[in-house]
Design a protein around this motif. Structure first.
Motif, short mmCIF file in Angstrom:
data_model
loop_
_atom_site.label_atom_id
_atom_site.label_comp_id
_atom_site.label_asym_id
_atom_site.label_seq_id
_atom_site.Cartn_x
_atom_site.Cartn_y
_atom_site.Cartn_z
N LEU A 39 -17.76 36.35 -9.26
CA LEU A 39 -17.96 34.92 -9.49
C LEU A 39 -17.44 34.49 -10.86
CD1 LEU A 39 -21.54 34.38 -7.98
CD2 LEU A 39 -19.35 33.66 -7.01
N ARG A 40 -17.65 35.33 -11.86
CA ARG A 40 -17.11 35.00 -13.18
C ARG A 40 -15.59 35.04 -13.18
NH1 ARG A 40 -21.37 38.46 -17.00
NH2 ARG A 40 -23.16 37.02 -16.71
N TRP A 41 -15.01 35.92 -12.38
CA TRP A 41 -13.56 35.95 -12.22
C TRP A 41 -13.07 34.64 -11.61
CZ3 TRP A 41 -11.05 41.21 -10.66
CH2 TRP A 41 -9.69 41.18 -10.96
N VAL A 42 -13.77 34.16 -10.61
CA VAL A 42 -13.41 32.87 -10.02
C VAL A 42 -13.50 31.76 -11.06
CG1 VAL A 42 -14.13 31.14 -8.32
CG2 VAL A 42 -14.09 33.56 -7.69
N HIS A 43 -14.52 31.82 -11.91
CA HIS A 43 -14.66 30.83 -12.98
C HIS A 43 -13.45 30.87 -13.92
CE1 HIS A 43 -16.41 29.44 -16.94
NE2 HIS A 43 -16.70 28.42 -16.15
N LEU A 44 -12.98 32.05 -14.23
CA LEU A 44 -11.80 32.17 -15.09
C LEU A 44 -10.55 31.66 -14.39
CD1 LEU A 44 -12.61 35.69 -16.57
CD2 LEU A 44 -12.51 33.54 -17.86
N ILE A 45 -10.40 31.95 -13.10
CA ILE A 45 -9.25 31.45 -12.35
C ILE A 45 -9.25 29.92 -12.34
CG2 ILE A 45 -8.14 31.39 -10.10
CD1 ILE A 45 -7.83 34.03 -11.55
N LEU A 46 -10.43 29.31 -12.19
CA LEU A 46 -10.51 27.86 -12.25
C LEU A 46 -10.08 27.35 -13.63
CD1 LEU A 46 -13.88 27.16 -10.39
CD2 LEU A 46 -11.56 26.77 -9.55
N GLY A 47 -10.45 28.07 -14.68
CA GLY A 47 -10.00 27.70 -16.01
C GLY A 47 -8.49 27.77 -16.14
N GLY A 48 -7.90 28.81 -15.53
CA GLY A 48 -6.44 28.91 -15.54
C GLY A 48 -5.79 27.77 -14.78
N ALA A 49 -6.38 27.39 -13.65
CA ALA A 49 -5.82 26.27 -12.90
C ALA A 49 -5.92 24.97 -13.69
CB ALA A 49 -6.57 26.13 -11.56
N LEU A 50 -7.04 24.78 -14.40
CA LEU A 50 -7.17 23.58 -15.23
C LEU A 50 -6.20 23.60 -16.40
CD1 LEU A 50 -11.07 23.24 -15.40
CD2 LEU A 50 -9.50 21.78 -14.14
N ALA A 51 -5.80 24.79 -16.83
CA ALA A 51 -4.88 24.89 -17.98
C ALA A 51 -3.44 24.56 -17.61
CB ALA A 51 -4.95 26.30 -18.58
N MET A 52 -3.07 24.64 -16.32
CA MET A 52 -1.68 24.44 -15.93
C MET A 52 -1.13 23.08 -16.35
SD MET A 52 -0.40 27.13 -14.83
CE MET A 52 1.13 26.35 -14.28
N PRO A 53 -1.81 21.96 -16.13
CA PRO A 53 -1.23 20.68 -16.57
C PRO A 53 -0.98 20.63 -18.07
CG PRO A 53 -3.06 20.31 -15.07
CD PRO A 53 -3.07 21.75 -15.40
N TYR A 54 -1.86 21.26 -18.85
CA TYR A 54 -1.67 21.26 -20.29
C TYR A 54 -0.49 22.15 -20.68
CZ TYR A 54 -6.32 19.23 -20.05
OH TYR A 54 -7.39 18.42 -19.75
N VAL A 55 -0.29 23.24 -19.94
CA VAL A 55 0.88 24.10 -20.20
C VAL A 55 2.17 23.33 -19.93
CG1 VAL A 55 2.07 26.20 -19.51
CG2 VAL A 55 -0.40 26.21 -19.75
N LEU A 56 2.19 22.56 -18.85
CA LEU A 56 3.38 21.76 -18.54
C LEU A 56 3.63 20.70 -19.61
CD1 LEU A 56 2.89 21.30 -14.68
CD2 LEU A 56 4.39 22.90 -15.87
N LEU A 57 2.56 20.10 -20.11
CA LEU A 57 2.74 19.16 -21.21
C LEU A 57 3.24 19.86 -22.47
CD1 LEU A 57 -0.42 16.87 -20.88
CD2 LEU A 57 1.95 16.25 -20.45
N GLY A 58 2.73 21.08 -22.69
CA GLY A 58 3.22 21.84 -23.83
C GLY A 58 4.70 22.16 -23.72
#
Length: 455
Positions: A39-58
């Motif tokens: 479950l904590r792994w899933v939480h981290l994967i969700l964090g990675g998914a949320l980070a993608m738009p910011y990576v594209l902006l970067g």
């Protein structure tokens, strides 16, 4: 024989060691791949998914700065874009819904106790700073673990099956040249399994760190704890007040109805008119008490609002209270020198309940064959209430007793007043309610309330 025993002891030691080793392996596997770790792994994967738009902006900023036309194809520029996107994530975490959503995700996926988190928007600057720090850590760790979860498993699978398929070694997969050696090829399955274990370990460690940091970053600050404590204290005060109202109104009604019914039963054949008056008083008492009970219970029910019926006061219902008490046959002498109409509403309401409870105690513990005296008067800027009745032997008292004197003391204390209750005048409030000593004497309740009290 001793050799046999020694051999048996050694065998038992080996078996015990094997069992302990098996338990240690299971515990290690649970930490890496157990339900909470997943479950904590899933939480981290969700964090990675949320980070993608910011990576594209970067990448929008990194590309022109570095002069590169293909930021996505350069791993170093991808890391630079990821680092540039995290400050943007920290800025957007200031939206009010960020902390409630993150706290809910941490509760369900990271296994953090709900009482350690705050589910409301961040209001203060410090709370917003902690929320921004948490959101940045979540997206940072999540982006790294998500990237590893995409890259490591395919590479580990190739290493594991590499000795079995020669075409993998001949293809252009970009594998290290060292894998062409025989010894490296033999160890490649071990390296592949080690990569998977390393990925699981990184995910479990990152998840454990976030779970440990969550209460500090998403939990209540000292001002939040103070606000919650004040809210609980206010709720407790309201419930205590409702409990006093319920005790005084229902307790008095039951005492009055019992007295009236008892008196009516004794004169049922000899004085029908008195019986008729007693039954009318019982009807009036129960009707009024049901209305007060509905009002109190309406506050206690979730989602309900207090009843609209006004609370009884000295100005409104002192005469009715005395009439209902006398209707039961109680010999009551009342002296009223204070004008109830001139009293503040709060004082008039609390004084009514004190008089009601004082008379109820007299009925309950002294009985209906004694003379009860009530005095309500103004003296030196204070409203003084005095209830006196003769003491009776304890075996002659009606069963009962509870929190009446405590409720009177609470009401007086809230208004800045004092209470004296006991056998004789000025005896203090020692002793338990209704505990009358044997022998003659008077039980006296004296309450002194300031007419002007702090709001």
């Amino acid at each position: 024989m001793r050799r046999f025993e020694g051999g048996g002891s050694a065998a038992g030691t080996v078996v015990t060691t094997a069992v302990e080793s098996t338990g240690g392996v299971r515990e290690f596997a649970r930490l890496l791949l157990g339900r909470r770790a997943r479950l904590r792994w899933v939480h981290l994967i969700l964090g990675g998914a949320l980070a993608m738009p910011y990576v594209l902006l970067g990448e929008v900023f990194v590309g022109p700065i570095t002069g590169s036309q293909n930021v996505f194809g350069d791993f170093r520029l991808q890391l630079l874009s990821f680092a540039a996107g995290l400050p943007l994530a920290a800025a957007t975490s200031l939206f009010p819904l960020t902390r409630p959503l993150e706290a809910s995700a941490v509760r369900w996926l990271c296994g953090v106790d709900a009482d350690l988190l705050v589910y409301g928007p961040a209001r203060t600057r410090a709370a917003k700073g902690r929320t921004a720090a948490w959101f940045t850590l979540h997206l940072g760790f999540g982006g790294i673990v998500a990237g590893m979860s995409l890259a490591v498993p395919p590479f580990a699978v190739v290493l594991i099956v590499l000795p079995l398929f020669a075409w993998l070694r001949d293809s252009r997969l970009g594998l290290p040249e060292v894998l062409g050696h025989t010894w490296a090829l033999a160890l490649s399955p071990v390296a592949g399994i080690a990569c998977l274990l390393a990925l699981a370990g990184c995910a479990a460690g990152a998840g454990a760190l976030l779970a440990r940091w969550a209460p500090a970053l998403l939990g209540p600050a000292p001002e939040d704890r103070l606000a919650a404590a004040e809210a609980r204290a206010a709720d407790l005060a309201v419930r205590n007040r409702l409990a006093r109202e319920l005790h005084d109104s229902v307790g008095h009604a039951l005492s009055a109805v019992t007295l009236q019914a008892s008196a009516a039963r004794r004169v049922l054949d000899s004085d029908p008119e008195f019986v008729r008056e007693a039954l009318a008083a019982i009807e009036d008492t129960t009707r009024r008490t049901v209305g007060e009970l509905d009002a109190v219970l309406g506050v206690l029910r979730d989602g309900d609002t207090p009843g609209t019926g006004p609370a009884p006061t000295l100005a409104v219902d002192l005469g009715g209270l005395l009439r209902r008490v006398r209707a039961g046959g109680l010999r009551l002498t009342a002296t009223l020198t204070a004008d109830p109409e001139t009293l503040p509403p709060v004082l008039s309401r609390e004084a009514y309940r004190i008089v009601q409870e004082g008379l109820s105690n007299a009925v309950r513990h002294a009985g209906d064959d004694v003379e009860v005296t009530l005095r309500v008067e103004l003296a030196e800027g204070h409203l003084e209430i005095t209830v006196e009745n003769p003491l009776v032997p304890s075996d002659s008292q009606r069963p009962g007793g509870g929190h009446g004197l405590r409720g009177i003391a609470d009401r007086a204390r809230l208004l800045g007043g004092t209470v004296e209750a006991g056998a004789g005048a000025g005896t203090g409030s020692g002793g338990s309610e209704g505990a009358s000593p044997q022998g003659a004497g008077m039980w006296r309740l004296h309450v002194r309330l300031p007419v002007k009290f702090p709001a």
